[in-house]
Design an enzyme around this catalytic site. Structure first.
Site, PDB file in Angstrom:
ATOM      1  N   ALA A   1       1.280   7.527  13.577  1.00  8.64           N
ATOM      2  CA  ALA A   1       0.611   6.469  12.826  1.00  8.64           C
ATOM      3  C   ALA A   1       1.050   5.100  13.320  1.00  8.64           C
ATOM      4  O   ALA A   1       0.246   4.160  13.409  1.00  8.64           O
ATOM      5  CB  ALA A   1       0.901   6.619  11.341  1.00  8.64           C
ATOM      6  N   GLY A   2       2.331   4.972  13.669  1.00  3.79           N
ATOM      7  CA  GLY A   2       2.834   3.699  14.173  1.00  3.79           C
ATOM      8  C   GLY A   2       2.175   3.280  15.470  1.00  3.79           C
ATOM      9  O   GLY A   2       1.904   2.092  15.691  1.00  3.79           O
ATOM     10  N   LYS A  57       0.859  -1.189   0.000  1.00  2.00           N
ATOM     11  CA  LYS A  57       0.000   0.000   0.000  1.00  2.00           C
ATOM     12  C   LYS A  57       0.897   1.241   0.000  1.00  2.00           C
ATOM     13  O   LYS A  57       1.329   1.707   1.044  1.00  2.00           O
ATOM     14  CB  LYS A  57      -0.916  -0.005   1.219  1.00  2.00           C
ATOM     15  CG  LYS A  57      -2.202   0.838   1.069  1.00  2.00           C
ATOM     16  CD  LYS A  57      -1.957   2.332   1.027  1.00  2.00           C
ATOM     17  CE  LYS A  57      -1.485   2.888   2.344  1.00  2.00           C
ATOM     18  NZ  LYS A  57      -1.212   4.384   2.223  1.00  2.00           N
ATOM     19  N   CYS A  86      14.190   9.755   8.244  1.00  3.27           N
ATOM     20  CA  CYS A  86      13.914   9.462   9.649  1.00  3.27           C
ATOM     21  C   CYS A  86      15.182   9.387  10.499  1.00  3.27           C
ATOM     22  O   CYS A  86      15.164   9.749  11.673  1.00  3.27           O
ATOM     23  CB  CYS A  86      13.121   8.159   9.770  1.00  3.27           C
ATOM     24  SG  CYS A  86      13.861   6.771   8.884  1.00  3.27           S
ATOM     25  N   GLU A 141      10.332  15.756  15.589  1.00  5.56           N
ATOM     26  CA  GLU A 141      10.848  15.482  14.252  1.00  5.56           C
ATOM     27  C   GLU A 141      10.260  16.501  13.276  1.00  5.56           C
ATOM     28  O   GLU A 141       9.053  16.559  13.066  1.00  5.56           O
ATOM     29  CB  GLU A 141      10.475  14.068  13.823  1.00  5.56           C
ATOM     30  CG  GLU A 141      11.086  13.676  12.492  1.00  5.56           C
ATOM     31  CD  GLU A 141      10.763  12.235  12.112  1.00  5.56           C
ATOM     32  OE1 GLU A 141      11.674  11.541  11.620  1.00  5.56           O
ATOM     33  OE2 GLU A 141       9.608  11.802  12.311  1.00  5.56           O
ATOM     34  N   GLU A 179       8.865   0.880  11.739  1.00 12.07           N
ATOM     35  CA  GLU A 179      10.052   1.732  11.594  1.00 12.07           C
ATOM     36  C   GLU A 179       9.535   3.151  11.538  1.00 12.07           C
ATOM     37  O   GLU A 179       8.906   3.567  10.566  1.00 12.07           O
ATOM     38  CB  GLU A 179      10.834   1.352  10.336  1.00 12.07           C
ATOM     39  CG  GLU A 179      12.252   1.909  10.325  1.00 12.07           C
ATOM     40  CD  GLU A 179      12.325   3.283   9.693  1.00 12.07           C
ATOM     41  OE1 GLU A 179      12.380   4.268  10.468  1.00 12.07           O
ATOM     42  OE2 GLU A 179      12.318   3.381   8.468  1.00 12.07           O
TER      43      GLU A 179
END
Length: 486
Positions: free
Chosen positions: A235-236, A179, A287, A386, A253
């Site tokens: 989201a993780g 996706k 990241c 971040e 990740e």
């Protein structure tokens, strides 16, 4: 390889599936101009169901019965296809997300074939029997595919990050539903084209670009056995909660706010020469980028000046130009987000030494001047969160212990670097950094080494043999023990 800029179908079950009436179409915009680059259909629940169903069916077909050597052959054929189209794929990604051409060639053009070939080599040994004589049983340990994998990838390194999931999943004998996000929906079809050219059995790899709703439906789908996700920490966390409730294996990740410790004996010329690749890769949309630069108080002014001069001199421009070091951000929304952080830094007491706005000579596209803040305290927002753009913070420390304390005082733990003339000192500092990866006078992900984070940077590892293990289910087969004659 057909690098089309308009895709109105999905790749499901080895064929092109027309979009359902409930699906939407998105315009893919070119990061350097803001103009329409192409269009892509976005998956809805019907396409998610169809892709998962096709993937499940593939497990009961020839792929499910294949040997490691047979899978390795198919993977190498895919690698050949992707490598042949590598330059075109890399250029397309650069247009989609603004990644400078030189970086995109490696990360999106050629890394997918490297990963496929590497894991093909590991696949050839998965059928080796592991016999373990014990006191109570003669144990045979089997390694079997975990099943249908939902691979959800972001826009910043779309082909490379997909490869980090697809390659080990195929090696293990899994089937995959990929996706990709709307921003980089077009390049993802290179995987479909490679699967067709390699003769991969129908349903083994399915490609369904989609937004958050499609991702959520895929992650929670009852036909999925494992989730592999790269993206934001927010989201993780949501995905982790779903997988925890379902007792579904997941690899996450996530984000980072990595530190570069520059010691008092460091070769400053070497550090600033590496800075664009270490601290600002992909325009800061990376990241593991070491966006917190920790400088000893004894050399603070010198290091701030060197970092500022280096960043001010970076070539900003069209990502397809060979000389470009900083391209545009992926979208208008991302640029607004980064500019917001810059304003937060200004109002929060940090000292802006260069950058801080939109380049006057780039009225089109989503460019931001590469930016440096000095006099940054580690409690400031720009040092904690971040930013995901070309923004660096330079912090001061008194000694090695304080440098480690500052580096580890973060919600994240993904990357990091140490810059020193003393290899033993570098190794000692690296060992004290609480992070999933660290470089000494260097930093470069390699397919042979596990990559991932601790704390809010994620769960699990990708790459290396360790990156194959999450796609395998272990089964112990017990037989009566072999007893010596009495």
């Amino acid at each position: 390889m057909d690098i089309s800029r308009d895709r109105d179908t999905f790749f499901v079950g080895g064929t092109w599936l027309p979009a359902s009436a409930a699906s939407n179409t998105t315009e893919v915009l070119e990061a350097a101009t803001g103009k329409v680059l192409g269009s892509a259909a976005l998956a809805g629940s019907a396409e998610v169901d169809a892709a998962v169903s096709a993937a499940r069916e593939a497990l009961g077909g020839p792929w499910g019965a294949s040997s490691g050597a047979e899978r390795a052959g198919a993977m190498r054929a895919m690698a050949t296809s992707l490598q042949a189209g590598g330059k075109e794929i890399a250029a397309l990604v650069s247009r989609e997300n603004g990644m400078p051409r030189r970086l995109s060639l490696g990360a999106n053009g050629f890394f997918p074939s490297i990963a496929l070939n590497y894991y093909a080599g590991l696949a050839e040994h998965l059928d080796d029997e592991d016999l373990r004589p014990g006191a109570l049983s003669h144990v045979s340990v089997r390694r079997e595919p975990i099943g249908v994998v939902a691979a959800v990838v972001p826009w910043n390194y779309p082909m490379g990050l997909a490869a980090m999931k697809i390659a080990p999943a195929l090696a293990a004998g899994c089937s995959v539903v990929l996706k990709p996000p709307p921003e980089t929906a077009l390049d993802a079809y290179a995987w479909a084209d490679a699967a067709l050219q390699a003769g991969l059995p129908a349903g083994v790899l399915n490609v369904i670009p989609g937004g958050r709703d499609a991702g959520a439906a895929l992650v929670a789908h009852p036909g999925v056995d494992k989730v592999a996700f790269t993206g934001s920490t927010a989201a993780g966390r949501a995905i982790g909660e779903i997988c925890g409730r379902l007792l579904r294996p997941v690899t996450l990740e996530l984000g980072g706010k990595s530190a570069a410790i520059v010691t008092d004996d460091a070769d400053l010329d070497a550090f600033v020469a590496a800075l664009p690749d270490i601290c600002l890769p992909n325009n800061g949309q990376t990241c593991h980028a070491t966006t917190r630069i920790l400088a000893p108080a004894s050399r603070y002014a010198e290091i701030v000046d060197a970092v500022t001069d280096t960043v001010r001199g970076l070539q900003v421009g069209d990502p397809l130009e060979k000389t470009t070091q900083i391209g545009p951000l992926v979208s208008a929304a991302q640029r607004s987000r980064v500019l917001g952080y810059i304003e937060t830094g200004k109002s929060g007491g940090a000292r802006l030494t260069t950058g801080g706005g939109v380049p006057a000579d780039h009225s089109l596209g989503w460019f931001i001047e590469p930016t440096v803040f000095a006099d940054v305290d580690n409690a400031m927002t720009i040092a904690r969160e971040e930013i995901f753009g070309p923004v660096l913070c330079v912090l001061s420390y008194a000694d090695d212990d304080e440098a480690i304390a500052i580096a580890n005082d973060s919600d994240y733990g993904l990357g990091g670097t140490v810059w020193t003339a003393d290899p033993e000192r570098g190794a000692a500092l690296a060992s004290r950094m609480r992070t999933g990866s660290v470089g000494i006078n260097h930093y470069a992900l390699d397919v042979v080494g596990p990559f991932g984070g601790v704390k809010a940077s994620g769960l699990g590892r990708e790459l290396g043999p360790e990156g194959l293990a999450p796609y395998l289910a272990l089964k112990s087969v017990y037989r009566p023990p072999v007893r010596a004659d009495r």
